[in-house]
Design an enzyme around this catalytic site. Structure first.
Site, PDB file in Angstrom:
ATOM      1  N   VAL A  99     -22.016 -46.327 -54.238  1.00  0.00           N
ATOM      2  CA  VAL A  99     -22.412 -47.517 -55.051  1.00  0.00           C
ATOM      3  C   VAL A  99     -21.197 -48.424 -54.990  1.00  0.00           C
ATOM      4  CG1 VAL A  99     -23.161 -48.680 -57.222  1.00  0.00           C
ATOM      5  CG2 VAL A  99     -23.721 -46.383 -56.539  1.00  0.00           C
ATOM      6  N   CYS A 100     -21.430 -49.945 -54.719  1.00  0.00           N
ATOM      7  CA  CYS A 100     -20.686 -50.902 -54.920  1.00  0.00           C
ATOM      8  C   CYS A 100     -19.379 -50.524 -53.898  1.00  0.00           C
ATOM      9  CB  CYS A 100     -20.030 -50.927 -56.314  1.00  0.00           C
ATOM     10  SG  CYS A 100     -19.198 -52.275 -57.006  1.00  0.00           S
ATOM     11  N   THR A 101     -18.235 -50.923 -54.264  1.00  0.00           N
ATOM     12  CA  THR A 101     -16.967 -50.685 -53.132  1.00  0.00           C
ATOM     13  C   THR A 101     -16.825 -49.116 -53.054  1.00  0.00           C
ATOM     14  OG1 THR A 101     -15.397 -50.849 -55.068  1.00  0.00           O
ATOM     15  CG2 THR A 101     -15.996 -52.900 -53.895  1.00  0.00           C
ATOM     16  N   ALA A 149     -25.326 -51.729 -53.078  1.00  0.00           N
ATOM     17  CA  ALA A 149     -24.708 -52.863 -53.501  1.00  0.00           C
ATOM     18  C   ALA A 149     -24.009 -52.670 -54.776  1.00  0.00           C
ATOM     19  CB  ALA A 149     -25.565 -54.131 -53.323  1.00  0.00           C
TER      20      ALA A 149
END
Lengths: 214, 214
Positions: A99-101, A149
């Site tokens: 998830v995310c970075t 994202a």
């Protein structure tokens, strides 16, 4: 089915808890939060601690790995115990996810080489130098690799995974159980939809938002 | 501004972390997780622990209180330290809020008497006997009392609060920061939208889902 969610200092809480809330409701599934060591792990804001109930070496063969993001991601961009654990775990997973970075950590560990993946919208440009094709889709699947994202996208990823790992009815029951019928009060959830000045304000603060540095 | 999020055994993690992820990003704001005692508090699934960094007596005058729900709600339906703390805190709050069955705790403490509120859709009928008018809206405001529906509704509540407590631009920046542009893979997030057999399946298991009892 055993699902391991990685924790590291200065992670973003919802990155981890979004998918957790969905995946922990799957039948016959055990979710474990895993850190370099056992114990409380603090998020980037500093006011939330989640407990890692297991150390990396105690969870050697998870079926699914979830890697959250957060400013602490920058501490895990070079080889070390986290990369070694991720690479070893990835040999046996049916899904390796982020998830995310968190996708930057997977990419830096070499796990996403040649793949297409997503990340927080402010971090997408960091994928190409790591040999990964960036996509701005909310959830990206490439083989067994599923990346989401920014932050809240992990809930959507979790529900998609629930449908694949169990079945659609199970995923629907979980969605109704967590009453996930979102009604965001502002239409500003993506850089395309937010007012330009809001998007630019965040771009100008991206180092702070992504890495916690001003 | 000081925001206190209550933790209790067998709480639902996303109920607490959803609003946290939004509200902790407000400028000049401190969020503290508070429990009857300091220390790790386990959720209803048993595989997640959040740390209460403060005990109830250490947080006497929060500006905002957030009460999550979860099966452990049933342990807090009669007078005790949690009710006393909530009533005292409520005397000074600018907002007293809940997510999911957290509203039943507020109601049982007498704080929502004569008010309109929401709760998890399976728990709505429990509000009337507590002197509260139920509403199936996702986020319900009645004066300074703001209640959110099940689990994930706390994110929407948090963004609405961010707009009120700071300003709309700040709320939009937070929404874009957490990339909250939801894309649920199944249209089953509310009892009206889910297939009838899915809704009925959950109704039949409501005691287990709400109270952890089969």
């Amino acid at each position: 089915m055993r699902i391991a969610i990685l924790l590291f200092d200065r992670f973003t809480a919802l990155d981890a808890v979004g998918p957790y809330e969905v995946l922990s409701r799957l039948p016959d599934t055990e979710v474990v939060f895993v850190g370099e060591d056992r114990g409380a792990v603090r998020n980037e804001v500093g006011s939330l601690s989640l407990v890692a109930d297991a150390a990396l070496h105690e969870v050697s063969r998870p079926d699914i790995v979830v890697v959250p993001g957060g400013p602490g991601q920058t501490d895990h961009m070079s080889d070390g115990p986290v990369h070694e654990w991720l690479r070893t775990a990835d040999e046996n997973t049916t899904r390796t996810t982020s998830v995310c970075t968190g996708s930057l950590i997977l990419a830096a560990a070499g796990i996403l080489a040649g793949r297409t993946a997503t990340s927080h919208w402010l971090a997408l440009e960091q994928l190409s130098p790591l040999g990964v094709t960036p996509s701005s889709e909310r959830v990206v699947r490439d083989g067994k690799y599923v990346t989401a994202a920014g932050v809240s996208a992990g809930i959507d990823m979790g529900l998609g995974l629930a449908g694949e790992l169990a079945d659609e009815d199970t995923a629907r029951r979980i969605q109704l159980g967590i009453e996930y019928d979102p009604l965001p009060p502002y239409g500003s959830g993506s850089p395309d939809k937010a007012p330009t000045e809001i998007t630019e304000a965040l771009r100008n603060r991206s180092r702070f938002l992504l890495e916690g540095r001003s």
